[in-house]
Design a protein around this motif. Structure first.
Motif, PDB file in Angstrom:
ATOM      1  N   PHE A  71      40.359  41.574  45.066  1.00 63.88           N
ATOM      2  CA  PHE A  71      39.669  40.388  44.325  1.00 63.88           C
ATOM      3  C   PHE A  71      39.761  40.355  42.934  1.00 63.88           C
ATOM      4  N   VAL A  72      39.698  41.393  42.085  1.00 62.32           N
ATOM      5  CA  VAL A  72      40.148  41.290  40.832  1.00 62.32           C
ATOM      6  C   VAL A  72      41.479  41.846  40.529  1.00 62.32           C
ATOM      7  N   GLY A  73      42.353  41.697  39.799  1.00 63.31           N
ATOM      8  CA  GLY A  73      43.561  42.025  39.817  1.00 63.31           C
ATOM      9  C   GLY A  73      43.754  43.309  38.969  1.00 63.31           C
ATOM     10  N   TYR A  74      44.788  44.137  38.882  1.00 58.00           N
ATOM     11  CA  TYR A  74      44.997  45.189  38.275  1.00 58.00           C
ATOM     12  C   TYR A  74      44.989  45.180  36.903  1.00 58.00           C
ATOM     13  N   GLY A  75      45.742  44.191  36.236  1.00 61.46           N
ATOM     14  CA  GLY A  75      45.909  43.945  34.852  1.00 61.46           C
ATOM     15  C   GLY A  75      44.226  43.558  34.271  1.00 61.46           C
ATOM     16  N   THR A  76      43.521  42.768  34.960  1.00 64.21           N
ATOM     17  CA  THR A  76      42.369  42.594  34.561  1.00 64.21           C
ATOM     18  C   THR A  76      41.248  44.005  34.759  1.00 64.21           C
ATOM     19  N   SER A  77      41.430  44.655  35.807  1.00 66.70           N
ATOM     20  CA  SER A  77      40.591  45.768  35.782  1.00 66.70           C
ATOM     21  C   SER A  77      41.102  46.614  34.733  1.00 66.70           C
ATOM     22  N   LEU A  78      42.292  46.685  34.264  1.00 63.92           N
ATOM     23  CA  LEU A  78      42.805  47.630  33.073  1.00 63.92           C
ATOM     24  C   LEU A  78      42.029  47.297  31.744  1.00 63.92           C
ATOM     25  N   VAL A  79      42.331  45.878  31.614  1.00 60.34           N
ATOM     26  CA  VAL A  79      41.484  45.301  30.320  1.00 60.34           C
ATOM     27  C   VAL A  79      39.854  45.315  30.232  1.00 60.34           C
ATOM     28  N   LEU A  80      39.408  45.282  31.489  1.00 58.91           N
ATOM     29  CA  LEU A  80      37.913  45.259  31.428  1.00 58.91           C
ATOM     30  C   LEU A  80      37.388  46.873  31.233  1.00 58.91           C
ATOM     31  N   SER A  81      38.119  47.747  31.865  1.00 59.71           N
ATOM     32  CA  SER A  81      37.594  48.970  31.748  1.00 59.71           C
ATOM     33  C   SER A  81      37.381  49.815  30.588  1.00 59.71           C
ATOM     34  N   PRO A  82      38.132  49.424  29.547  1.00 58.93           N
ATOM     35  CA  PRO A  82      37.762  50.192  28.229  1.00 58.93           C
ATOM     36  C   PRO A  82      36.310  49.459  27.752  1.00 58.93           C
ATOM     37  N   LEU A  83      36.373  48.239  28.093  1.00 59.46           N
ATOM     38  CA  LEU A  83      34.959  47.513  27.533  1.00 59.46           C
ATOM     39  C   LEU A  83      33.722  48.145  28.192  1.00 59.46           C
ATOM     40  N   VAL A  84      34.126  48.471  29.590  1.00 55.03           N
ATOM     41  CA  VAL A  84      32.857  49.043  30.184  1.00 55.03           C
ATOM     42  C   VAL A  84      32.533  50.381  29.718  1.00 55.03           C
ATOM     43  N   LEU A  85      33.622  51.067  29.516  1.00 58.40           N
ATOM     44  CA  LEU A  85      33.613  52.269  28.621  1.00 58.40           C
ATOM     45  C   LEU A  85      32.697  52.306  27.428  1.00 58.40           C
ATOM     46  N   VAL A  86      32.904  51.223  26.843  1.00 61.74           N
ATOM     47  CA  VAL A  86      31.919  51.175  25.530  1.00 61.74           C
ATOM     48  C   VAL A  86      30.823  51.054  25.893  1.00 61.74           C
ATOM     49  N   VAL A  87      30.224  50.243  26.759  1.00 58.88           N
ATOM     50  CA  VAL A  87      28.937  50.039  27.166  1.00 58.88           C
ATOM     51  C   VAL A  87      28.448  51.434  27.760  1.00 58.88           C
ATOM     52  N   CYS A  88      29.188  51.940  28.439  1.00 60.07           N
ATOM     53  CA  CYS A  88      28.660  53.603  28.836  1.00 60.07           C
ATOM     54  C   CYS A  88      28.346  54.401  27.981  1.00 60.07           C
ATOM     55  N   ILE A  89      29.236  54.384  26.763  1.00 60.58           N
ATOM     56  CA  ILE A  89      29.080  55.316  25.543  1.00 60.58           C
ATOM     57  C   ILE A  89      27.791  54.761  25.046  1.00 60.58           C
TER      58      ILE A  89
END
Lengths: 217, 302
Positions: free
Chosen positions: A93-111
């Protein structure tokens, strides 16, 4: 910064990288290997969390983690994979590239989230709580964004790993019985889901979760 | 101005073509061949410089300008890169960005040159080059931003010349992440294997090679030489991020140069052991480089 903290940080960063790999990889076999690596890292983390010499129950616990999550789960999953006629997660449903780009942003939120929490114990590294959140989020993301049933099992395992990282940060005060109970639960879950997927596959010749919706009638 | 500052630019101008020789030798070793002489790229350059160029009637002055701009830009860039503990000739706050965009300028002119030939084939290569560089640029800059934050310096000289053992024990993981990301950028920027195949002449797979198909003679020599220097400079940056130094100038310089050569061998190993990625998968590996850089920056900033 002490050597120990640096070591914990390194293991945790490797953990983050395994999450990236899971999000960016389409090969199910590689995902399973990455999860095995995550299990081993988790075991190492459990020992490193303790300040000073690790106690005997910690060593046993970490050995149990490495055995189950690093060896037995991947073995079961690879066996399931062999019976299925899928090797790759196609058209998520969500492509690999998009997931890869999103994940650092999610990490920022998590931090940010981790910095808002005040943990009761002195935690070895300030990265532990954020990475626990991040891993949990990655697990949930894998479950909602991928189609194959096996990937969902993988997502569940990653989710569980995330909770475990959080537990590991307070492992010294957690009874070993609870930890072992959780491990056993996860083991049974993987076992049962493996069998379930096998049967789904034999019955319908595919394991696409979105198509299973039709069964509701 | 100190005279020893001139050593690094001189080294890069003289030794750069040797990198191609080392990579080719490594690949030959893997394939069980003898391979071409180590100095082959010097012979090639010499041959090209003596030849006259052929210009197509559809090209304009842009086509003749491109290779010259490319070479002069990389020679200017040699003045910005410190190595082995020696500061660069020119160092000021923010020269990182100048460094990155000097290469941007070079790429811009290569692309213009390719478009100027009027060949749709070269236009295709140009479009690919631009697309991939749009992905390598953020990875490179964000990675260097992480290093810059950690070393409290905005200049390449302050960022790269300080990698000592104390820094290593502090930010080892960050350095490794950035180095890995810059390595991917390095492979992509120099059109090496997983991204581009420097040997192929197959229409559908080429990126960089296709853009210079119409260049000949001294122009082609300029382009090849500029590519070699670019490779040398990017390896120097990578080495500067990773390799610590101890203060003795001669030891440091020889370590840095040796490390650049080792990197060339590593590129040869990567090229021998990996196949070229499908064009569709190239953005993915560049996105991985981006993710690593961003992760490094997050770790530094937290």
């Amino acid at each position: 910064m002490s050597f120990m903290t640096n070591l914990v940080d390194t293991v945790i960063i490797l953990f983050i990288l395994t999450n990236f790999m899971l999000l960016g990889s389409s090969s199910l076999r590689r995902c399973i290997r990455v999860i095995a690596l995550q299990g081993i890292l988790l075991g190492i983390l459990a020992i490193l969390m303790e300040n000073g010499t690790p106690t005997i129950h910690l060593i046993l616990l970490s050995a149990a983690i490495i055995c189950l999550k690093g060896i037995i789960f991947p073995f079961l999953l690879i066996r399931t994979l062999r019976d299925l006629n899928v090797q790759h997660e196609v058209e998520p449903f969500v492509g690999y590239g998009t997931s890869l780009v999103l994940s650092p942003l999610v990490l920022v939120v998590c931090i940010w989230l981790g910095s808002q929490l005040s943990l009761p114990m002195g935690v070895t590294s300030s990265l532990v709580a954020p990475v626990a959140f991040f891993t949990i989020t990655c697990g949930l993301f894998l479950i909602v964004s991928r189609k194959k049933a096996l990937t969902q099992v993988l997502g569940y395992l990653v989710l569980e790993n995330g909770i475990y990282v959080f537990g590991a940060s307070i492992a010294t005060i957690q009874p070993v019985l609870v930890e072992l109970g959780i491990l056993l639960d996860a083991f049974v879950a993987v076992f049962v889901m493996g069998i379930a997927i096998y049967h789904i596959n034999r019955e319908f010749e595919h394991t696409d979760v979105d198509r299973l919706n039709r069964l509701k009638g | 101005m100190h005279i020893e500052k001139i050593i690094n630019p001189l080294l890069s101008l003289v030794l750069a073509p040797l990198l191609f020789g080392i990579i080719n030798r490594t690949k030959a070793l893997f394939a069980g061949r003898t391979g071409q002489p180590l100095l082959q790229s010097y012979y090639d350059l010499w041959k090209l410089f003596r030849k006259g160029a052929v210009y197509s009637k559809t090209t304009s002055w842009v086509f003749r300008l491109g290779p010259i701009v490319g070479l002069s830009v990389v020679i200017a860039a040699t003045a910005l890169v410190p190595s082995g503990g020696l500061p660069a000739i020119i160092a000021f706050d923010g020269d990182v960005i100048l460094f990155a965009y000097l290469f941007g300028l070079m790429r811009f002119f290569t692309v213009l040159t390719a478009l100027d030939t009027g060949s749709s084939f070269e236009g295709m290569g140009a479009s690919r080059e631009v697309m991939f560089s749009a992905l390598t640029e953020p990875a490179f800059l964000v990675g260097l931003a992480a290093i810059s934050k950690q070393t409290h310096s905005l200049s390449l000289t302050g960022m790269l010349a300080v990698a000592d053992t104390a820094l290593w024990s502090h930010i080892g993981p960050v350095q490794l992440l950035v180095a890995f990301s810059v390595f991917i950028v390095f492979l992509a920027e120099n059109s090496r294997m997983p991204v581009d195949d420097p040997n192929t002449h197959l229409e559908l797979t080429m990126i960089h090679e296709v853009m210079v198909l119409d260049n000949s003679g001294a122009d082609l020599g300029f382009i090849t030489y500029a590519a070699a220097i670019k490779m040398w400079l990017l390896s120097t940056v990578l080495v500067g991020i990773l390799v610590p130094h101890n203060g003795n100038a001669w030891i440091d310089i020889s370590t840095a140069v040796a490390a650049v050569f080792i990197l060339a061998v590593l590129v040869g190993v990567v090229e021998s052991s990996m196949a070229r990625l499908k064009l569709l998968h190239v953005p993915q590996i560049l996105l991985i480089a981006n993710a690593l850089s961003i992760l490094a920056l997050i770790l530094v900033l937290r």
